[in-house]
Enzyme design. Structure first.
Site, mmCIF file in Angstrom:
data_model
loop_
_atom_site.group_PDB
_atom_site.id
_atom_site.type_symbol
_atom_site.label_atom_id
_atom_site.label_comp_id
_atom_site.label_asym_id
_atom_site.label_seq_id
_atom_site.Cartn_x
_atom_site.Cartn_y
_atom_site.Cartn_z
ATOM 1 C CE1 TYR A 60 31.464 38.566 37.470
ATOM 2 C CE2 TYR A 60 31.056 37.073 35.635
ATOM 3 C CZ TYR A 60 31.390 37.282 36.964
ATOM 4 O OH TYR A 60 31.639 36.208 37.795
ATOM 5 C CG ASP A 72 31.670 34.790 44.198
ATOM 6 O OD1 ASP A 72 31.379 34.368 43.069
ATOM 7 O OD2 ASP A 72 32.151 35.907 44.407
ATOM 8 C CE1 TYR A 92 33.901 40.209 39.794
ATOM 9 C CE2 TYR A 92 33.306 41.709 41.569
ATOM 10 C CZ TYR A 92 33.044 40.587 40.821
ATOM 11 O OH TYR A 92 31.946 39.828 41.096
ATOM 12 C CG HIS A 124 27.015 32.267 41.556
ATOM 13 N ND1 HIS A 124 28.169 31.553 41.315
ATOM 14 C CD2 HIS A 124 27.414 33.403 42.190
ATOM 15 C CE1 HIS A 124 29.222 32.229 41.770
ATOM 16 N NE2 HIS A 124 28.791 33.336 42.314
#
Length: 310
Positions: A145, A103, A228, A288
């Site tokens: 998201y 990730d 994020y 994922h």
């Protein structure tokens, strides 16, 4: 799991938690997690590479899990993560190591490979390949998201309706699917799965408890900042090259492949313009979280790569 040891290192003024196992006769592999992952995400790989003769190290990034929170999380940058990893490497007997990541952990791993190739023997990434600049997300809707969680207050209100265990459970369910998590009008991201939705069969209640306990300790404030709310702060070098050997293991049902431009970039081989010595392995049923879903297969690929480059 009981073989894995735990230590705390004072790294750049913060006490960071590091899980570790193995004597490292053949070298050291540093595992870097993403979100909602944590050091625990690498439990299967750590034991396997240690048994193969390597030392495995998996830190919790600052602000995650058992690691200390920075005093001002909203001021954190990606460079903080890179500098933390460099400082952890300085504390090791062997200064040059392999990097394993999942990730957003790809960003600091590849930054190290580009900027400090003398410190990196090779890079192994799961699901995310090196990119010289960010892909455009202009075609994705407002309910994407990353857009939602990037807005201060939006995720806090969404997550705040539930306890931490439910939040982690829901995110694991959503990120295990092959579709990008996108909320519709009048929906929040947490509404995309409910209590009746089963966990993936490879993710146990015990695993959920382990994740929940770590995120109950750290909270979600820093994980919302990195990654994020910091994508716009990513620094990309001009004409970057990853000169060290690299391995990418891609789950073909990983929703990340559906991000605009990603699948073509990888399958067309364009990625090898920036990572010349790159091996790509596709796992047809992989999600994922391919390293947790198919640990034995992923472990075999990792160990084969490591032993071919020592």
């Amino acid at each position: 799991m009981e073989k894995i040891e735990h230590s705390f290192l004072n790294i750049r003024g913060l006490n960071l938690h590091v899980a570790h196992i193995g004597k490292g006769e053949l070298g050291t592999l540093v595992f870097l997690h993403g979100f909602p992952e944590i050091w625990y995400s690498w439990r299967h790989q750590m034991v396997a590479v240690a048994e193969a003769g390597f030392r495995a190290i998996a830190p919790d990034f600052r602000g995650y899990g058992l690691s200390e929170q920075p005093p001002e999380p909203e001021k954190a940058t990606w460079e903080d993560l890179v500098d933390d990893v460099l400082a952890i490497l300085d504390s090791l007997p062997s200064p040059r190591c392999f990097r394993g990541r999942e990730d957003f952990g790809a960003k600091p791993a590849y930054d190290l490979a580009v900027s400090h190739p003398d410190r990196v023997a090779g890079v192994i990434t799961l699901g995310v390949a090196f990119v010289p600049k960010p892909f455009s997300r202009d075609s994705l809707p407002e309910g994407f998201y990353i857009f939602r969680w990037g807005k201060p207050g939006r995720a806090e209100a969404d997550f705040g309706r539930f306890d931490v265990k439910t939040v982690v459970r829901t995110i694991y369910i959503l990120f295990s699917r092959s579709e990008i998590p996108i909320a519709g009008e009048g929906q929040e991201i947490m509404d995309l799965a409910d209590s009746t939705t089963p966990l993936p069969e490879w993710f146990s209640d015990e695993d959920l408890e382990a994740y929940a306990s770590l995120y109950e300790k750290s909270g979600l404030r820093f994980p919302l900042q990195i990654p994020y709310r910091s994508f716009h702060k990513w620094v990309y070098k001009s004409d970057p090259k990853v000169e060290v050997p690299a391995l990418v293991v891609m789950g073909e049902k990983d929703y990340y492949l559906k991000f605009p431009g990603v699948e073509d970039y990888i399958r067309s081989g364009i990625v090898k313009s920036f990572v010349p010595d790159l091996e790509i392995i596709y796992m047809p049923e992989g999600s994922h979280f391919v390293q947790e879903q198919f640990p034995d297969q992923v472990n075999q690929h990792i160990i084969k790569f490591l032993k071919s480059h020592i």
